[in-house]
Write a protein that holds these residues in place. Sequence first.
Motif, mmCIF file in Angstrom:
data_model
loop_
_atom_site.group_PDB
_atom_site.id
_atom_site.type_symbol
_atom_site.label_atom_id
_atom_site.label_comp_id
_atom_site.label_asym_id
_atom_site.label_seq_id
_atom_site.Cartn_x
_atom_site.Cartn_y
_atom_site.Cartn_z
ATOM 1 N N THR A 57 0.821 -1.218 0.000
ATOM 2 C CA THR A 57 0.000 0.000 0.000
ATOM 3 C C THR A 57 0.853 1.265 0.000
ATOM 4 O O THR A 57 0.633 2.167 -0.816
ATOM 5 C CB THR A 57 -0.950 0.003 1.215
ATOM 6 O OG1 THR A 57 -1.762 -1.165 1.152
ATOM 7 C CG2 THR A 57 -1.836 1.228 1.213
ATOM 8 N N LEU A 58 1.816 1.358 0.906
ATOM 9 C CA LEU A 58 2.665 2.552 0.955
ATOM 10 C C LEU A 58 3.488 2.698 -0.314
ATOM 11 O O LEU A 58 3.659 3.805 -0.825
ATOM 12 C CB LEU A 58 3.572 2.521 2.187
ATOM 13 C CG LEU A 58 2.864 2.721 3.528
ATOM 14 C CD1 LEU A 58 3.862 2.608 4.685
ATOM 15 C CD2 LEU A 58 2.131 4.044 3.575
ATOM 16 N N GLY A 59 3.982 1.597 -0.832
ATOM 17 C CA GLY A 59 4.746 1.635 -2.085
ATOM 18 C C GLY A 59 3.873 2.093 -3.243
ATOM 19 O O GLY A 59 4.318 2.846 -4.109
ATOM 20 N N LEU A 60 2.633 1.640 -3.243
ATOM 21 C CA LEU A 60 1.700 2.027 -4.299
ATOM 22 C C LEU A 60 1.376 3.519 -4.206
ATOM 23 O O LEU A 60 1.373 4.226 -5.212
ATOM 24 C CB LEU A 60 0.429 1.190 -4.198
ATOM 25 C CG LEU A 60 -0.493 1.146 -5.395
ATOM 26 C CD1 LEU A 60 0.245 0.714 -6.651
ATOM 27 C CD2 LEU A 60 -1.649 0.203 -5.126
ATOM 28 N N LEU A 61 1.131 4.008 -2.989
ATOM 29 C CA LEU A 61 0.884 5.440 -2.805
ATOM 30 C C LEU A 61 2.099 6.257 -3.223
ATOM 31 O O LEU A 61 1.966 7.306 -3.856
ATOM 32 C CB LEU A 61 0.515 5.735 -1.349
ATOM 33 C CG LEU A 61 -0.843 5.203 -0.895
ATOM 34 C CD1 LEU A 61 -1.018 5.405 0.607
ATOM 35 C CD2 LEU A 61 -1.974 5.851 -1.665
ATOM 36 N N SER A 62 3.267 5.762 -2.910
ATOM 37 C CA SER A 62 4.506 6.434 -3.324
ATOM 38 C C SER A 62 4.630 6.463 -4.843
ATOM 39 O O SER A 62 5.036 7.468 -5.432
ATOM 40 C CB SER A 62 5.706 5.722 -2.705
ATOM 41 O OG SER A 62 6.898 6.246 -3.199
#
Length: 141
Positions: A106-111
């Motif tokens: 999730t955080l990687g995708l948001l990044s």
Amino acid sequence: MQNETNALTAEWQTLQNNIEAYERGALVIKLSATVLAVVLCLFDISVLLLIVVLLVLWLQEGIYRTSQVRLCERILTVELLISKGDNPGSAAFQLHTDWQRKRPGTLGLLSEYLSQSLRPTVAFPYPLLILISLLIASGAS
């Protein structure tokens, strides 16, 4: 071998068509943001609301472009397989498998979405529209 090459070239053509469709879709998002900004300014809508709408459209284009980039990554893989000329086995038709394997959390995708949003070709015209909105708002005060 010929069947594999045919499958790869068919996949390449499909990917290329979709990449171009994403390009047109991104332009529609940009044009919509521009028209919406002008219309909202004409109707004296809250500048904060206008900026929020522009930021949402900007991020939406970043998300949209993330999907396009994934297609671009796959087309490069297909081009490499085609250029090798040897039997790539079942390398064709692996787009979703490649996406799933490379998909970050999730955080990687948001990044990834934020990163795409900050690319100059994506960012234009949003900061300019936000600046114009602020200038109009400060002139109206």
